[in-house]
Scaffold this motif. Structure first.
Motif, short mmCIF file in Angstrom:
data_model
loop_
_atom_site.label_atom_id
_atom_site.label_comp_id
_atom_site.label_asym_id
_atom_site.label_seq_id
_atom_site.Cartn_x
_atom_site.Cartn_y
_atom_site.Cartn_z
N TYR A 1 -2.86 90.52 -31.70
CA TYR A 1 -3.13 89.11 -31.98
C TYR A 1 -3.11 88.88 -33.49
N THR A 2 -2.35 87.89 -33.89
CA THR A 2 -2.36 87.44 -35.28
C THR A 2 -2.41 85.92 -35.29
N GLY A 3 -3.51 85.38 -35.80
CA GLY A 3 -3.66 83.94 -35.93
C GLY A 3 -3.55 83.51 -37.37
N ARG A 4 -3.60 82.19 -37.58
CA ARG A 4 -3.47 81.71 -38.96
C ARG A 4 -4.10 80.33 -39.11
N PHE A 5 -4.51 80.04 -40.33
CA PHE A 5 -4.95 78.71 -40.72
C PHE A 5 -4.08 78.33 -41.90
N ALA A 6 -3.43 77.14 -41.82
CA ALA A 6 -2.39 76.81 -42.80
C ALA A 6 -2.58 75.40 -43.34
N ASP A 18 -6.05 89.77 -36.25
CA ASP A 18 -6.04 89.38 -37.66
C ASP A 18 -6.04 87.87 -37.77
N TRP A 19 -6.60 87.39 -38.87
CA TRP A 19 -6.62 85.96 -39.16
C TRP A 19 -6.10 85.77 -40.58
N LEU A 20 -4.99 85.05 -40.70
CA LEU A 20 -4.31 84.86 -41.96
C LEU A 20 -4.55 83.45 -42.49
N VAL A 21 -4.41 83.30 -43.81
CA VAL A 21 -4.46 81.99 -44.44
C VAL A 21 -3.17 81.78 -45.21
N ARG A 22 -2.57 80.63 -44.98
CA ARG A 22 -1.33 80.25 -45.65
C ARG A 22 -1.53 78.88 -46.29
N ILE A 23 -1.18 78.74 -47.55
CA ILE A 23 -1.25 77.46 -48.24
C ILE A 23 0.12 76.81 -48.20
N GLU A 24 0.22 75.67 -47.53
CA GLU A 24 1.51 75.02 -47.32
C GLU A 24 1.77 74.03 -48.46
N ASP A 25 2.23 74.61 -49.57
CA ASP A 25 2.36 73.86 -50.83
C ASP A 25 3.83 73.63 -51.19
N ILE A 26 4.57 72.98 -50.29
CA ILE A 26 5.97 72.69 -50.57
C ILE A 26 6.23 71.19 -50.69
N ASP A 27 5.17 70.42 -50.87
CA ASP A 27 5.32 68.96 -51.00
C ASP A 27 4.56 68.49 -52.23
N PRO A 28 5.05 68.85 -53.44
CA PRO A 28 4.32 68.54 -54.66
C PRO A 28 3.88 67.08 -54.82
N PRO A 29 4.67 66.08 -54.40
CA PRO A 29 4.20 64.71 -54.59
C PRO A 29 2.89 64.39 -53.88
N ARG A 30 2.56 65.11 -52.81
CA ARG A 30 1.33 64.84 -52.06
C ARG A 30 0.17 65.75 -52.47
N GLU A 31 0.43 66.77 -53.25
CA GLU A 31 -0.60 67.76 -53.54
C GLU A 31 -1.50 67.34 -54.70
#
Length: 300
Positions: free
Chosen positions: A9-14, A42-55
């Motif tokens: 099992y591999t989960g994620r929060f993104a 496992d529990w992973l964290v991913r930062i979805e930073d591909i939209d600079p105008p909204r960040e």
């Protein structure tokens, strides 16, 4: 070898770094975390930073700090999507080679009356237009059905959802493509997220099929709503999580996701609260729920 092939099992929060975490995002993170830990995964964290105008500058650090303060410790390194652009380019090239991606010169004004679906105006186009354009994925009008661990069997007609953008006119990769590529890259086997994203799932499944990726399992959580019945969100100015004394808010989040918390849990440290929650986690307590009013939740 990916987690999908090994069976682990591999989960994620993104989260996207468009602001600090709020209570609604905490409940989603907590449910995802507990589901992974209860499965011994496992529990992973991913930062979805591909939209600079909204960040918002500094939001990614605030999100990670809040997760640590609330005891939601992740495995491995945090993955930042801005480091993965080459992988998205490769996937886009593969879809073009398979003739499943095409240029779209339609404007928002042209499409206004057809939303939310796209009528396929540009599907017959070939070559590269000499005007600004997006790239759409040809979903081939598929019918997509998938089992949802909370919401039961879900069916969607891609003819109604329409072909969707995978590369934006402003030169940025779109959410659906990046998420699909990164879930495969990180070996994600299980996705636990809000029901507000459930219509993204058939889109991602069509991309998984086209790219030859095994599909994860899905569970779509009920969203937390405010006094007006709207989902708690940054757009609705949901309050940022307090970064001191996390126990009361953590207790409230545990109540939101169906845990039978009692007096003993109320008096525990937040680390002990989480250990108790892992032992008592049962995702089926949320069966068929789509929304949970924040006003109805217990607090310490």
């Amino acid at each position: 070898m990916s987690a999908c092939s090994t069976g682990r099992y591999t989960g994620r929060f993104a989260p996207s770094p468009t602001g600090p975490l709020h209570f609604g995002s905490l409940t989603a993170a907590l449910a995802s975390y507990l589901d992974a830990r209860a499965a011994g995964g496992d529990w992973l964290v991913r930062i979805e930073d591909i939209d600079p105008p909204r960040e918002q500058p500094g939001s990614a650090d605030l999100i990670l700090k809040a997760l640590e303060i609330y005891g939601l410790h992740w495995d491995g390194e945090v993955l930042y999507q801005h480091t993965r652009l080459d992988a998205y380019r490769e996937a886009l090239a593969q879809l073009k080679e398979s003739q499943l991606a095409y240029p779209c010169t339609c404007t928002r004004r042209q499409l206004a009356e057809y939303r939310p679906s796209y009528p396929g105006f540009c599907r017959p186009k070939t070559g590269t237009p000499d005007v600004p354009h997006a790239i759409r994925f040809n979903a081939q009008d598929q019918d997509i059905t998938f089992p949802d661990r909370i919401q039961n069997t879900q069916s969607f007609a891609m003819k109604e959802l329409g072909d969707f953008v995978i590369f934006r006119k402003d030169g940025l990769f779109a959410y659906q493509l990046a998420v699909t590529v990164d879930d495969e890259y990180q070996g994600v086997t299980d996705i636990v997220r809000g029901i507000d994203l459930i219509d993204s799932t058939p889109r991602q499944i069509t991309l998984q099929k086209a790219l030859g990726f095994p599909p994860p399992r899905y569970a779509h959580l009920p969203v937390i709503t405010n006094e007006f019945g709207d989902k708690l969100s940054k757009q609705n100015k949901a309050a940022a999580l307090p970064l001191e004394n996390p126990q009361p808010i953590l207790f409230k989040a545990m109540t939101a996701i169906g845990l039978p918390v009692d007096t003993h849990v109320r008096d525990a440290s937040h680390a002990d609260m989480l250990q108790w929650a892992i032992k008592h986690w049962k995702i089926n307590r949320l069966q068929n729920q789509e929304a949970i009013p924040e006003a109805q939740l217990s607090v310490i």
